[in-house]
Write a protein that holds these residues in place. Structure first.
Motif, PDB file in Angstrom:
ATOM      1  N   CYS A 128       0.879  -1.191   0.000  1.00 34.05           N
ATOM      2  CA  CYS A 128       0.000   0.000   0.000  1.00 34.05           C
ATOM      3  C   CYS A 128       0.898   1.217   0.000  1.00 34.05           C
ATOM      4  CB  CYS A 128      -0.908  -0.017   1.218  1.00 34.05           C
ATOM      5  SG  CYS A 128      -2.044  -1.452   1.230  1.00 34.05           S
ATOM      6  N   THR A 129       0.911   1.904  -1.128  1.00 36.77           N
ATOM      7  CA  THR A 129       1.834   3.033  -1.319  1.00 36.77           C
ATOM      8  C   THR A 129       1.311   4.264  -0.574  1.00 36.77           C
ATOM      9  OG1 THR A 129       2.327   2.157  -3.505  1.00 36.77           O
ATOM     10  CG2 THR A 129       3.035   4.412  -3.050  1.00 36.77           C
ATOM     11  N   ALA A 130       2.193   4.999   0.012  1.00 32.13           N
ATOM     12  CA  ALA A 130       1.861   6.223   0.713  1.00 32.13           C
ATOM     13  C   ALA A 130       1.217   7.220  -0.245  1.00 32.13           C
ATOM     14  CB  ALA A 130       3.114   6.823   1.363  1.00 32.13           C
ATOM     15  N   GLY A 131       0.131   7.877   0.204  1.00 31.45           N
ATOM     16  CA  GLY A 131      -0.566   8.859  -0.616  1.00 31.45           C
ATOM     17  C   GLY A 131      -1.741   8.325  -1.390  1.00 31.45           C
ATOM     18  N   THR A 132      -1.916   6.993  -1.405  1.00 31.06           N
ATOM     19  CA  THR A 132      -3.090   6.404  -2.072  1.00 31.06           C
ATOM     20  C   THR A 132      -4.230   6.214  -1.085  1.00 31.06           C
ATOM     21  OG1 THR A 132      -2.323   4.136  -1.698  1.00 31.06           O
ATOM     22  CG2 THR A 132      -1.640   5.216  -3.743  1.00 31.06           C
ATOM     23  N   SER A 133      -5.484   6.116  -1.602  1.00 31.74           N
ATOM     24  CA  SER A 133      -6.657   5.988  -0.734  1.00 31.74           C
ATOM     25  C   SER A 133      -6.649   4.628  -0.047  1.00 31.74           C
ATOM     26  CB  SER A 133      -7.935   6.136  -1.575  1.00 31.74           C
ATOM     27  OG  SER A 133      -9.059   5.870  -0.778  1.00 31.74           O
ATOM     28  N   VAL A 134      -7.006   4.640   1.257  1.00 35.15           N
ATOM     29  CA  VAL A 134      -7.039   3.425   2.043  1.00 35.15           C
ATOM     30  C   VAL A 134      -8.027   2.417   1.465  1.00 35.15           C
ATOM     31  CG1 VAL A 134      -7.544   2.431   4.314  1.00 35.15           C
ATOM     32  CG2 VAL A 134      -6.253   4.567   4.146  1.00 35.15           C
TER      33      VAL A 134
END
Length: 349
Positions: free
Chosen positions: A341-347
């Motif tokens: 899960c890349t930082a800055g993407t929606s959970v």
């Protein structure tokens, strides 16, 4: 031998061969009188008229005028067939032999004029009403010939009948449903016919009835209704013309005969007030429609702004927020297995 001669007679009527007819009559002067003894439903005149053999039809009528009154199995006379087909020359010959056939109804209750109106045969209509003027008042199942012209959309035939039947009650006759020709034309959305009928001075215009029967567009519905701009143009133009002509006549009468009782002046004022009230009604109605559309446009803009705002809010601040750091399932079980899960993407993406 007799059957052969009769067969030749019918074949001659199909070809329109006058020479064969004359030969058969020379050999047997009573051959035309023997037609009624055959099993054929139609006479040779029925066939000749239907196929528009003018000279052959003339010859038959001259030899035996009674053939004009003969009926087929549907109780149709030769005049019925000629009127429906629009054979004007043949119609003239048949009327000269017996014009009373104009009033004879067939099995379905139709006189020749009804068939001519249903088919829009303008010249035939002229010949029929010239022969028997009262035939124009004959009804078919409660409908006048005017109703038939409108129902089958024959404007030229309608104009001919209106010009010939200058009777106010006739022009405003109602069918079994209680509708005049003006109301029927409105329901059928025949704009040109409606405009013409509104221009006829003796045609009564009942605004409420028109709205009820054909102009549903005024109550916000377009189903079977006439578009607002069309009926606006038609009604305002024609009604204004009638009112102006009425006012001009009243002015002339008032200058010619200045001494009038109060009662007569009151009646004239009421007569002029009726169309004025109609205009007030139309103006009020159209003003209401204009305000209605303005309010509707404003409401739609509010709804569109609200939807756009909600969409923007979801895009900029999604539910659950964003991943703050690169995360795997081992660190956070909410992250799918085998994925980062890349930082800055929606959970919840």
């Amino acid at each position: 031998m007799k059957e052969l001669k009769m067969k030749m007679l019918y074949e001659a009527s199909m070809r329109g061969c006058v020479a064969t007819l004359n030969t058969l009559i020379q050999n047997d002067p009573f051959i035309l009188h023997k037609i009624s003894l055959t099993a054929f439903a139609e006479t040779p005149l029925h066939i000749s008229v239907l196929l528009f053999h003018v000279e052959f039809s003339k010859a038959l009528v001259n030899q035996k005028p009674q053939l004009v009154t003969e009926l087929d199995t549907f109780k149709r006379s030769p005049l019925h067939l000629a009127s429906a087909e629009g054979h004007t020359e043949v119609v003239k010959e048949l009327l000269q032999a017996n014009k009373n056939m104009c009033l004879l109804a067939d099995q379905e209750g139709r006189i020749p004029l009804h068939l001519a109106a249903m088919r829009g045969r303008v010249e035939v209509i002229q010949e029929l009403i010239s022969a028997i003027p009262k035939s124009v008042f004959e009804k078919l199942h409660g409908e006048t010939v005017l109703h038939l012209c409108v129902r089958y959309n024959h404007l030229d035939a309608l104009k001919k009948l209106v010009a010939s039947g200058d009777d106010k009650e006739f022009l405003n006759s109602k069918n079994l449903e209680g509708n005049t020709v003006l109301q029927v034309s409105a329901m059928l959305k025949q704009f040109e016919t409606t405009s013409y009928l509104l221009s006829v001075p003796k045609i009564r215009v009942d605004v409420n009835s028109l709205i009820k029967n054909g102009f549903e567009a005024f109550d916000g519905s377009s189903t079977n209704g006439i578009p607002l701009n069309n009926i606006q143009k038609i009604l305002f133009t024609e009604t204004m013309t009638k009112v102006q002509s009425t006012q001009s006549v009243t002015k002339v009468q008032s200058t010619q005969s200045p001494k009038k009782s109060k009662a007569s002046l009151r009646k004239e004022a009421q007569a002029l007030a009726a169309p004025s009230l109609t205009f007030k009604y139309w103006k009020k109605l159209l003003k209401y429609k204009s305000e209605y559309f303005e309010k509707t446009r404003g409401n739609l803009m509010v709804v569109a702004t609200l939807i756009a705002g909600m969409s923007f809010q979801v895009a900029t601040n999604p539910p659950g927020g964003y991943w703050q750091n690169d995360t795997t399932n081992e660190k956070d079980q909410s992250c799918p297995k085998g994925k980062t899960c890349t930082a800055g993407t929606s959970v919840h993406a």
